[in-house]
Write a protein that holds these residues in place. Sequence first.
Motif, PDB file in Angstrom:
ATOM      1  N   ALA A   1     -48.994 -62.141  61.527  1.00 49.16           N
ATOM      2  CA  ALA A   1     -48.852 -60.695  61.726  1.00 49.16           C
ATOM      3  C   ALA A   1     -48.111 -60.378  63.019  1.00 49.16           C
ATOM      4  N   LYS A   2     -48.307 -61.200  64.042  1.00 45.27           N
ATOM      5  CA  LYS A   2     -47.682 -60.959  65.337  1.00 45.27           C
ATOM      6  C   LYS A   2     -46.157 -61.019  65.248  1.00 45.27           C
ATOM      7  N   ASP A   3     -45.612 -61.964  64.472  1.00 46.65           N
ATOM      8  CA  ASP A   3     -44.161 -62.149  64.389  1.00 46.65           C
ATOM      9  C   ASP A   3     -43.517 -61.361  63.259  1.00 46.65           C
TER      10      ASP A   3
ATOM     11  N   PRO B   1     -32.642 -63.665  58.185  1.00 44.71           N
ATOM     12  CA  PRO B   1     -31.845 -64.687  58.884  1.00 44.71           C
ATOM     13  C   PRO B   1     -32.077 -66.076  58.306  1.00 44.71           C
ATOM     14  N   LEU B   2     -31.502 -66.317  57.139  1.00 40.98           N
ATOM     15  CA  LEU B   2     -31.706 -67.591  56.454  1.00 40.98           C
ATOM     16  C   LEU B   2     -31.108 -68.769  57.216  1.00 40.98           C
TER      17      LEU B   2
ATOM     18  N   TRP C   1     -37.494 -70.105  58.688  1.00 39.73           N
ATOM     19  CA  TRP C   1     -38.070 -70.912  57.612  1.00 39.73           C
ATOM     20  C   TRP C   1     -39.430 -71.468  58.009  1.00 39.73           C
ATOM     21  N   ARG C   2     -39.618 -71.758  59.295  1.00 36.49           N
ATOM     22  CA  ARG C   2     -40.947 -72.173  59.758  1.00 36.49           C
ATOM     23  C   ARG C   2     -41.941 -71.022  59.613  1.00 36.49           C
ATOM     24  N   TYR C   3     -41.461 -69.812  59.890  1.00 33.07           N
ATOM     25  CA  TYR C   3     -42.325 -68.646  59.703  1.00 33.07           C
ATOM     26  C   TYR C   3     -42.690 -68.465  58.231  1.00 33.07           C
TER      27      TYR C   3
ATOM     28  N   ALA D   1     -46.633 -68.942  53.639  1.00 30.33           N
ATOM     29  CA  ALA D   1     -47.080 -69.626  52.427  1.00 30.33           C
ATOM     30  C   ALA D   1     -48.432 -70.299  52.639  1.00 30.33           C
ATOM     31  N   GLN D   2     -48.640 -70.875  53.811  1.00 30.27           N
ATOM     32  CA  GLN D   2     -49.920 -71.508  54.108  1.00 30.27           C
ATOM     33  C   GLN D   2     -51.040 -70.464  54.166  1.00 30.27           C
TER      34      GLN D   2
END
Length: 584
Positions: A245-247, A258-259, A265-267, A272-273
């Motif tokens: 939620a913070k990011d 921003p692909l 992608w880490r976000y 997903a986790q």
Amino acid sequence: MSSCQASYTLLGFLLQKNDSLCALNAQFLRDYADRLVNALLWVSLITVTTLLLRRVFRLLRFWSKGRRIPGPPCPSFYGHSRFFSRTGSTGNLNEFLSRSHKEYGPIVRLWLGPTQLLVSVKDPELIKEMLLKAEDKLPLTGKAFRLAFGPSNLFVSSFEKVQKRRESLSTELNGSLLERVHDVSLKVANGIAERIDSAKFKGALDCGSVSQHMAFSIIGSAFFGDAFLVWSNAKVYEELLMMVAKDACFWASYKIPPLWKRSFWRYQQLCAQLKSLTRDIVQESRQHHKLSGSFNQYHRNETTTSGCMADSNAEVLFAKDTVASILFPGELNDCIDLSEESCGNIMGMMFHGCFTAAGLIGSILTRLVMHPEIQEKIYSEICSVCKKSSMPDVIEVQKMHYLFATVYESARLLPAGPLLQRCSLKHDLNLCANIIIPAGAILAVPTLLVQTDGSSWGIDASQFNPTRFLSKATNCSDHNDVKPNFRLTTSIEGSGAYGSPLTKCLGFEDPNANAAFLPFGSGVRACIGQKFAVTGITALLASLLQLYEVRLDPVSKKDPNPTMSDSVLQLPPSPSIVLVKRDC
């Protein structure tokens, strides 16, 4: 001429004529295609020009109406956005708005860019009118929620799309879940007491972390039942939820995802986790509920004489026609379809509830550390009402007027955010002050300025004084029989010294009667979980303060006292605290 020669001549004529016809047809088709392409290009050009002209016209109209609102001049083409991005502090924003309101009046406009207009409203009556008329939220809010939690039918910008679900959810939060939250808070308090006794919470504790854990436990167990309190991944889920939620707002600020960034992608992997853990707790809670044998026999209207749910282990989330029908779109069957929208509803509810409740609990603990005399008054009230019983029940907590006043006063001095933002996406907003705010403008209330304004709260507006919410009861003999419905009244008359004796009869009514009381918002988009949060937090504090005294860590270097800067109250940092067991 022979017949063969005649036939050959006729065939040649026909073939030659056929070739000329094909050439004519081809030329016709080419001309037709050229004209069609030209027509399409002209139509496209006219359409694009019309759309651009309409946008330019709307922008000129937006500028024209925005210029009529008083406010400081723009320092550059980018407005004041560059100034706030350089300073990077909400305190600077509050200071700037404080100076602007003193110079330009109760309504001030700030240009944040060529197409972004922020209108700050400080007058309580105008705020009340604005929050009733401005029903929408900023589109960026919905985009951030979709990016972090996925699709959701509870957190969208347009009020029309979410109105019915908000009403249904409000009924559940103020009904079955409200009846259940007291028992949940007692279980959380017992769990914290066990951890302290087992030395898991030994030594100094960060007030912010402890408050977040308390809020997360209350909200999670209220939605998912006792299975949440023993869930092995609860701590991981808590940290991951807040991290995602913070990011969210940062990544939602990109117009195009921003692909090309690895960090994005880490976000996405963290999101997903988080969804996977949400599915796990729903399934685990549902399995725990079925094992308890009450899945088919649970009735949400069945109550005990004390007003609590008859089966405290019954998970409201999985009862038909209750909050499940709101969090889960469609009919609730034995096999729950955890779609993207369902997960988004659950995670959004968890985040909203935990963020608000954690901030309020942290504010209360900080204030109690700063004012030990108030903490002692609360403890005296708890002992007087509970008569040294093991744990306060629902009726006893309702009689703790001074504790409720402390909760509301803490909320007043620590709003959920520096600005309460609204928007009218489709229509201009006409306020009674003959001011027209164009559609799409950001409507903001500087909550910290409003809730520490001396004209609304008295000369001690910046001081922590719970007695401002208390007033003398009309009938002192009925004081012990009062059953407040968690509604307080603002009474500046009762805002005296901290030493007001509790032997006097004190009553309270609705603090929301004061238009300047905005920690839970106001109007059509006000927080629908206000009663739920205040009831749960009050019950939790009553149980904890009965057993422990909250003190500032002696070796802490953080000063929890607030400071004043340009007549703006700066919020105190999160101190290190210790919980000391009381001598019973």
